[in-house]
Structures are given as C-alpha cells and as structure tokens.
Write a protein that holds these residues in place. Structure first.
Motif, PDB file in Angstrom:
ATOM      1  N   PHE A 294      16.551 -18.827 -33.244  1.00 27.35           N
ATOM      2  CA  PHE A 294      16.281 -18.389 -32.596  1.00 27.35           C
ATOM      3  C   PHE A 294      16.696 -19.036 -31.321  1.00 27.35           C
ATOM      4  O   PHE A 294      16.467 -20.077 -30.464  1.00 27.35           O
ATOM      5  CB  PHE A 294      14.462 -18.073 -31.773  1.00 27.35           C
ATOM      6  N   TYR A 295      17.795 -18.357 -30.974  1.00 24.37           N
ATOM      7  CA  TYR A 295      18.921 -18.556 -29.249  1.00 24.37           C
ATOM      8  C   TYR A 295      18.145 -18.225 -27.995  1.00 24.37           C
ATOM      9  O   TYR A 295      18.090 -17.110 -27.660  1.00 24.37           O
ATOM     10  CB  TYR A 295      19.922 -18.314 -29.650  1.00 24.37           C
ATOM     11  N   ALA A 296      18.054 -18.664 -27.082  1.00 27.10           N
ATOM     12  CA  ALA A 296      17.937 -18.603 -25.867  1.00 27.10           C
ATOM     13  C   ALA A 296      18.960 -18.928 -24.804  1.00 27.10           C
ATOM     14  O   ALA A 296      19.431 -19.896 -25.106  1.00 27.10           O
ATOM     15  CB  ALA A 296      16.676 -18.593 -25.102  1.00 27.10           C
ATOM     16  N   SER A 297      19.764 -18.325 -23.939  1.00 32.38           N
ATOM     17  CA  SER A 297      20.303 -17.955 -23.364  1.00 32.38           C
ATOM     18  C   SER A 297      20.379 -17.170 -22.105  1.00 32.38           C
ATOM     19  O   SER A 297      19.711 -16.090 -22.083  1.00 32.38           O
ATOM     20  CB  SER A 297      22.245 -18.073 -23.413  1.00 32.38           C
ATOM     21  N   ASP A 298      20.979 -17.325 -21.270  1.00 35.34           N
ATOM     22  CA  ASP A 298      20.977 -16.550 -19.939  1.00 35.34           C
ATOM     23  C   ASP A 298      22.589 -15.200 -20.239  1.00 35.34           C
ATOM     24  O   ASP A 298      22.581 -14.935 -19.492  1.00 35.34           O
ATOM     25  CB  ASP A 298      21.033 -17.418 -18.075  1.00 35.34           C
ATOM     26  N   GLY A 324      17.815 -14.292 -33.799  1.00 33.63           N
ATOM     27  CA  GLY A 324      17.085 -13.671 -32.474  1.00 33.63           C
ATOM     28  C   GLY A 324      17.681 -14.484 -31.410  1.00 33.63           C
ATOM     29  O   GLY A 324      17.534 -15.458 -31.409  1.00 33.63           O
ATOM     30  N   TYR A 325      18.106 -13.117 -30.585  1.00 33.27           N
ATOM     31  CA  TYR A 325      18.702 -14.075 -29.430  1.00 33.27           C
ATOM     32  C   TYR A 325      17.336 -13.224 -28.215  1.00 33.27           C
ATOM     33  O   TYR A 325      17.815 -12.421 -27.839  1.00 33.27           O
ATOM     34  CB  TYR A 325      20.497 -13.322 -29.091  1.00 33.27           C
ATOM     35  N   VAL A 326      16.980 -14.271 -27.314  1.00 30.58           N
ATOM     36  CA  VAL A 326      16.760 -13.334 -26.125  1.00 30.58           C
ATOM     37  C   VAL A 326      17.562 -14.517 -24.793  1.00 30.58           C
ATOM     38  O   VAL A 326      17.995 -15.160 -24.890  1.00 30.58           O
ATOM     39  CB  VAL A 326      15.274 -14.462 -26.386  1.00 30.58           C
ATOM     40  N   SER A 356      18.545  -8.848 -30.514  1.00 35.97           N
ATOM     41  CA  SER A 356      18.373  -9.489 -29.395  1.00 35.97           C
ATOM     42  C   SER A 356      17.452  -9.104 -28.442  1.00 35.97           C
ATOM     43  O   SER A 356      16.451  -7.405 -28.597  1.00 35.97           O
ATOM     44  CB  SER A 356      19.562  -9.122 -28.440  1.00 35.97           C
ATOM     45  N   SER A 357      17.068  -9.479 -26.934  1.00 35.04           N
ATOM     46  CA  SER A 357      15.631  -9.376 -26.663  1.00 35.04           C
ATOM     47  C   SER A 357      15.623  -9.231 -25.300  1.00 35.04           C
ATOM     48  O   SER A 357      16.149 -10.897 -24.996  1.00 35.04           O
ATOM     49  CB  SER A 357      14.875  -9.101 -27.065  1.00 35.04           C
ATOM     50  N   ARG A 367       6.882  -8.311 -25.977  1.00 33.47           N
ATOM     51  CA  ARG A 367       8.077  -7.901 -26.624  1.00 33.47           C
ATOM     52  C   ARG A 367       8.716  -7.946 -27.329  1.00 33.47           C
ATOM     53  O   ARG A 367       9.154  -7.941 -27.662  1.00 33.47           O
ATOM     54  CB  ARG A 367       8.386  -6.824 -25.290  1.00 33.47           C
ATOM     55  N   ALA A 368       9.194  -9.410 -26.839  1.00 31.06           N
ATOM     56  CA  ALA A 368      10.213  -9.939 -27.448  1.00 31.06           C
ATOM     57  C   ALA A 368       9.793 -10.570 -28.436  1.00 31.06           C
ATOM     58  O   ALA A 368      10.136 -10.433 -30.260  1.00 31.06           O
ATOM     59  CB  ALA A 368      10.760 -11.279 -27.017  1.00 31.06           C
TER      60      ALA A 368
END
Length: 386
Positions: A294-298, A324-326, A356-357, A367-368
């Motif tokens: 799970f990866y998070a970025s702007d 999963g990309y948030v 993606s979410s 929701r994610a």
C-alpha cells in the motif's frame, strides 16, 4: 423444581435489550466515517474512546380516549408503522427565530462511549485482505466463532426456542402431571472458538515523505495506514509488516519511526519500488507468501523518473497479490491526473492487481478501506474521484 412460564422465556426486557443492541449497531455503522475522521486517533492516549449519538428509545404508552371525542374500535384501514396522529407539542409564545424558543417537535439523543478496539471490530467486521491464495510455507491461523452444541445455561440472546420446546415435549411425555416449562428445558446455543488455518501474508506500507507532501497530506496517508494496520492485525494475528518511506532515496523504518518520519527534498518514487522489489526477491519469497503493498503519495514524481517507476511498479504488479495506491489531495481535487495516478490507472487497465483511491478529506479513509479490503463495494465508492 422451579417452574418457568412461557412468557419468562421471552421477557419484554430481553426483547428490548436485543432491540437496543440492534439500534446501537446501526448507529455505530452509520457513524463510522465520522469516527475515523474525528479526533487524532494515531497519536492519542493508549485508552482512546469515541462518542456515538444514539436516539433514545422509549416504550409506547396507550390510554383510553373519551367516548365523545373518539369513536370506533380500531378496525380502520392502515399498515404497520403508519402514524395515526402526529404528536402535539405544548404551545409556545416563541416564533422559533434565532435567540427564541421554537415550538417544533424534537428528539433526545444519548452519547454512548466506545473504545477504539470496539470501533475497529465494527470497521473490520466484513473486511478482508484481497486475493489471498493458498501457498506452501508458513500459515496464518485465523480464529473464528462457530456454533457447536447446546447447554442448559447461556445468554438469553442465544436461547434456542425450538430445541427448548422439544426438550419440554420429551419431559412431559414421561411425567404424570407435567408442568409446561421448567428451567431444565432451556437450551442455549453455544459459541466456541476454532482456529482456521489460512495463508501467510506480508504487508508493505510505503509513503512519500518528500517536501511536496504537506503535513495535512502526511496525516491523511498515515490515518489510512493506521486503520488498515490495526484491522489487519485484528484479522490475522501473525501477519508480517514492513515499513518504507522515500524522498529521492528509500529507507526501511520500524513501525514507530514510520508514523513519525518526515522528509525534505525531491520525489523519486522508483527508489521505493526498487527497495520493495529487492526485499521481495531476497527476503519475502513471493512464491511462498502472499505479499501486499500500500503506497501513499501526493501523486507528484520527478519527470525523468517516469520510465524507471513504470518498470519497477510493473515488475511488482507481476509478483504481488495486490497493490493499493492512495493519493492525498486535501481540499479541492486537482483537475488533471497526477503522474502516479496516471501510471497506476494504466497498469490497472493492463490487468495488473492495482487499484487507486483518493483521500481529499478524513472521511475518505473509510471509503478507501472499503475499496481495498471489501469484495462487494458500492458503485459510488468504487470509482476514483477526478
């Protein structure tokens, strides 16, 4: 032998208690997004609690009307649940304007306090890791509650009426002057814990902590990671977790450091993907483990890193069970696709297990979670917002 009347088996208090629990359950489920978006649950005290407003339940009261004001015996048209007559409030001289008392009907709500552990039970009641596959190697043992047998003692909510009636019939068949029911006739369903073997899994949490990630964006990303991590650990006690953060370079951190790390400098996403690739090949063994990232970025990335990020992420998509990309977009969403969202959407169209979410507000965390960990997702939550 103590006699127990039939009405005692299903007392009004027991029925009201079960009904109250159902109402509380509905209230907690309907307020889950608000609970997640509420106080800072990540850095708060160990014993954290939240409050949920629940409508106060009252018993109906009936009284006989005067004969000259009401006629009939109540055999008119109507359906269960129809309002026969609206409630009448006391007259008030106020007009209801600002600063004055109004005359509109209202209701009373109670604030019930729940621990975070209870809320996590509600959140993860139907959520699971996606695409878990049986593979040779170590296993995760999942604990589940199953019905097994009956007992003469137990909670009223688990009373088996049919079994109780059968026991009473058998007893009366051999007695001369039997009574209708006794305590010995009661049979309660029993719940036992059973360990169910599952498959092994490793979860990699990766976050972009470059200078373009603001404090609010990092908070959104870490909120998602926090709830995902807590829920996964509740569902799978022996799951392995790894934590990675990156700017132009990537480093592996402990869990405590991961939720506190910040950074400066540019963004090269491929550095994190290469580190994950190296861990998978050398330490995690995708052939014997279910691996998730799970990866998070702007969404921003160095332009010249596009090809390297595409190649590294494509390789991971071929090895991992799910990615999963948030994307953190607090406030007004951007009109155009970002570099990372465009890349993930392209790989998803190619059939790779990537989804993606977008996190534009704290309540988007719920929701994610539903999108990544639920098999049946509502249509409005399944789509990525522009």
């Amino acid at each position: 032998m103590i006699n127990t009347g039939w009405y005692d088996l299903f007392s009004r208090g027991a029925r009201d208690w079960l009904r109250h629990n159902d109402k509380v359950r509905e209230a907690v489920q309907s307020h889950l997004p608000d609970l997640i978006a509420g106080p800072d649950l990540i850095t708060g005290p160990q014993e954290r609690t939240v409050q949920v407003p629940v409508r106060m339940l009252e018993h109906a009261r009936f009284k006989l009307a005067e004969g000259r004001s009401q006629t009939g015996a109540g055999q008119g048209e109507g359906q269960p649940g129809d309002v026969l007559q609206s409630g009448q409030s006391e007259p008030s001289s106020g007009s209801g304007e600002s600063g004055e008392g109004g005359s509109e009907n209202g209701e009373v709500r109670l604030l019930l306090e729940f621990s975070i552990d209870d809320v996590m039970d509600w959140i993860w009641e139907e959520l699971k890791l996606p695409d878990l596959q049986p593979k040779p190697g170590a296993r995760i043992d999942e604990v589940e509650l199953v019905r097994e047998g009956w007992d003469k003692r137990g909670a009223r909510s688990r009373l088996d009426r049919r079994r109780t009636v059968k026991e009473a019939i058998k007893r009366r068949a051999v007695q001369t002057n039997p009574v209708p029911f006794t305590n010995d006739d009661l049979r309660f369903r029993q719940l036992v814990t059973r360990v169910r073997p599952s498959t092994s899994a490793t979860i990699l949490f990766v976050i972009d902590v470059s200078a373009s990630m603001t404090q609010l964006e990092r908070k959104l990303a870490k909120s998602f990671f926090f709830f995902a991590l807590q829920g996964i650990r509740r569902k799978y006690a022996k799951v392995e977790t790894r934590f990675i953060a990156h700017t132009t370079h990537a480093w592996e951190f402990s869990e405590r450091e991961f939720f506190q790390v910040t950074g400066i400098g540019g963004t090269i996403a491929s550095s994190a993907f290469r580190l994950v690739n190296e861990l998978v090949r050398k330490e995690l063994d995708a052939a014997h483990n279910n691996i998730y990232m799970f990866y998070a970025s702007d969404g921003e990335n160095f332009t010249e890193d596009r090809a390297a990020a595409n190649q590294s992420l494509s390789e991971l998509g071929g090895m991992l069970n799910y990615i999963g990309y948030v994307e953190t977009l607090p406030g007004v969403p951007r009109a155009l696709e970002t570099e990372m969202r465009r890349l993930c959407n392209e790989l998803e169209r190619r059939g790779l297990p990537i989804s993606s979410s977008v996190l534009s507000a704290p309540d988007d965390v719920w929701r994610a979670l539903r999108k990544f960990f639920s098999k049946e997702v509502e249509a409005d939550t399944a789509e990525v917002r522009p």
